[in-house]
Design a protein around this motif. Sequence first.
Motif, PDB file in Angstrom:
ATOM      1  N   LEU A  33       0.820  -1.225   0.000  1.00  0.00           N
ATOM      2  CA  LEU A  33       0.000   0.000   0.000  1.00  0.00           C
ATOM      3  C   LEU A  33       0.846   1.265   0.000  1.00  0.00           C
ATOM      4  O   LEU A  33       0.374   2.325  -0.436  1.00  0.00           O
ATOM      5  N   THR A  34       2.089   1.178   0.464  1.00  0.00           N
ATOM      6  CA  THR A  34       2.936   2.371   0.575  1.00  0.00           C
ATOM      7  C   THR A  34       4.069   2.401  -0.440  1.00  0.00           C
ATOM      8  O   THR A  34       4.967   3.244  -0.345  1.00  0.00           O
ATOM      9  N   ASP A  35       4.034   1.527  -1.419  1.00  0.00           N
ATOM     10  CA  ASP A  35       5.111   1.473  -2.412  1.00  0.00           C
ATOM     11  C   ASP A  35       4.835   2.460  -3.550  1.00  0.00           C
ATOM     12  O   ASP A  35       3.873   2.317  -4.303  1.00  0.00           O
TER      13      ASP A  35
ATOM     14  N   SER B  33       3.007   3.295 -11.577  1.00  0.00           N
ATOM     15  CA  SER B  33       2.580   2.341 -12.607  1.00  0.00           C
ATOM     16  C   SER B  33       1.082   2.476 -12.899  1.00  0.00           C
ATOM     17  O   SER B  33       0.635   2.154 -14.002  1.00  0.00           O
ATOM     18  N   VAL B  34       0.312   2.964 -11.910  1.00  0.00           N
ATOM     19  CA  VAL B  34      -1.119   3.186 -12.128  1.00  0.00           C
ATOM     20  C   VAL B  34      -1.336   4.254 -13.198  1.00  0.00           C
ATOM     21  O   VAL B  34      -2.231   4.141 -14.046  1.00  0.00           O
TER      22      VAL B  34
ATOM     23  N   THR C 220       5.736 -12.962  -2.093  1.00  0.00           N
ATOM     24  CA  THR C 220       4.488 -13.332  -2.764  1.00  0.00           C
ATOM     25  C   THR C 220       3.291 -12.542  -2.262  1.00  0.00           C
ATOM     26  O   THR C 220       2.398 -12.200  -3.044  1.00  0.00           O
ATOM     27  N   TRP C 221       3.271 -12.231  -0.952  1.00  0.00           N
ATOM     28  CA  TRP C 221       2.131 -11.472  -0.430  1.00  0.00           C
ATOM     29  C   TRP C 221       2.167 -10.040  -0.937  1.00  0.00           C
ATOM     30  O   TRP C 221       1.144  -9.485  -1.349  1.00  0.00           O
ATOM     31  N   LYS C 222       3.322  -9.413  -0.905  1.00  0.00           N
ATOM     32  CA  LYS C 222       3.422  -8.046  -1.416  1.00  0.00           C
ATOM     33  C   LYS C 222       3.093  -8.004  -2.904  1.00  0.00           C
ATOM     34  O   LYS C 222       2.419  -7.102  -3.386  1.00  0.00           O
ATOM     35  N   ARG C 223       3.578  -9.000  -3.651  1.00  0.00           N
ATOM     36  CA  ARG C 223       3.303  -9.023  -5.087  1.00  0.00           C
ATOM     37  C   ARG C 223       1.817  -9.228  -5.354  1.00  0.00           C
ATOM     38  O   ARG C 223       1.229  -8.570  -6.211  1.00  0.00           O
TER      39      ARG C 223
ATOM     40  N   ASP D 134      11.896  -6.437  -2.372  1.00  0.00           N
ATOM     41  CA  ASP D 134      12.528  -5.668  -3.451  1.00  0.00           C
ATOM     42  C   ASP D 134      13.304  -4.463  -2.925  1.00  0.00           C
ATOM     43  O   ASP D 134      13.982  -3.779  -3.703  1.00  0.00           O
ATOM     44  N   TYR D 135      13.225  -4.182  -1.625  1.00  0.00           N
ATOM     45  CA  TYR D 135      14.058  -3.125  -1.051  1.00  0.00           C
ATOM     46  C   TYR D 135      15.430  -3.657  -0.635  1.00  0.00           C
ATOM     47  O   TYR D 135      16.273  -2.889  -0.165  1.00  0.00           O
ATOM     48  N   SER D 136      15.656  -4.939  -0.803  1.00  0.00           N
ATOM     49  CA  SER D 136      16.964  -5.523  -0.499  1.00  0.00           C
ATOM     50  C   SER D 136      18.012  -4.957  -1.441  1.00  0.00           C
ATOM     51  O   SER D 136      17.792  -4.827  -2.642  1.00  0.00           O
TER      52      SER D 136
END
Length: 500
Positions: A277-279, A285-286, A404-407, A491-493
Amino acid sequence: MDDERKSTAVDSLECGQVDKEKGGSDVLPPIVHDEAETKLILRKVDKRLLPVLTLLYLLSFLDRGNVGNARTLGMQTDVGLSNAQWNMCLTIFFFPYAAFEVPSNIVLKMLRPNLWLTILILAWGTTMTLMGLVQNYSGLLAARFFLGVTEAGFFPAATYLLTCWYRRYEMQGRLAIFFSAGSMAGAFSGLLAFAIQKMDGVGNLAGWRWILILEGLCTVIVGMACPFLLPNGPASAKFLSMEEKTFLSQRLENDSGGSGRLQTAETFQMRYVIAALTDWKIYLSVLIYWGNSICTYGFIYTLPSVIKELGYSASNAQLLTIPVYAFALIATVSAAFLSDRYKNRSNFIIYPFIIAAIGYIGLLALPHPGWPGATYGMLFVVAGGLYPTICGVISWNANNLAGTWKRSVGMAIQISIGNLGGAIGSNIYLAKEAPHYWTGYGFSLAIILTGLASAVILKVTLNRINKKRDSMSIDDIRAKYSEQELLDMGDYSPLFRYTL
């Protein structure tokens, strides 16, 4: 004994699920296959997964868009709707459609995908069938609302399922194959409408009613077969060996674009939803998505009318939509496979947007209904530029969300907000402006340019982040963070590399 251990570990996994005691596929030794063997395994998956998703998406797109054909055959007049009421019936679909996509993808992760999708398909097929019996404005309004509710979960679920099987640069070509069913839906819709309208008067029902009823019943029949046709994920795929299941799971874990690993089976935690929600990437991309959805939905709902207003009969207008959608299909699939081949997403969004913009400039400049051939030709340019971008932006977003949950949630957020563009696209072609449609063509051009600018900004920003991460020492990163911390960062890694 080793085979038994492998079977237990893999069968405990499904897309987004994990056996907490076993810890997932990381307890298993790495399995290596060469390129030829990998292609054979993926081809087995393709044969079982893609035809089913293609058929389901064809039915989904057919059922939401066939009111355009029904209108050409007299639906608006028979039901007694003003132009404003008709536009409201088109628009209301998108509000529940957007609202229920994120909750639906959360349910998807908690149930077997084929069970949840079966429920959705049977529900929207029944709604579509009953829509053929509506008698007034309130009836059609209610039917379109519940069609939005029941169709909401399918597309984000289907696109997310692809990420459970394929690595990042194997995804867009597959997505294009089943998404191209949207282009085929336009062609089939015109062809079916041309054929079914001959049933006009059968059972004292108008031809347009038979279009909605028969297409809805077809969806219900296919939905009944869905539990037996649609595979859930590698872990439960009976057509794969235990070694193949493990291999597919392991290669997804190593698809970070860098030297890190990815979590492919983490348990639910609220922080994954909050992370999505905060990315900022999702919301940029929207804007790109809107560059497609606003224009595409307006294009779908008005294409038969635009062609008819060039001087063609209603029947011929239905048939003349078919080549336009066929060309869009070819462009979509070609761009997607080239995007995978060259491992680039942004260029295959930016350049198609430029092509679509040229098409809309042509439609604004040409006299209407004069030069009908040139106007018809510009419809090909618009379709060829519009349709490839949606697969690109969905794949780009999915490639750059880890965990997977974030995606799952992040893809649903993108698609849900992005599809609100359909509510706008349904209202920008004003009947009083026919056949020029200054507002429709002009607004479409403006939003395409907005999507184009957003794609450039996202590409430049992600490239800058990748270069910053490239400058970091892997030894220093691993000294600073534990393996679990790097996995939790997704993906912030600093070991993750964004797709450009």
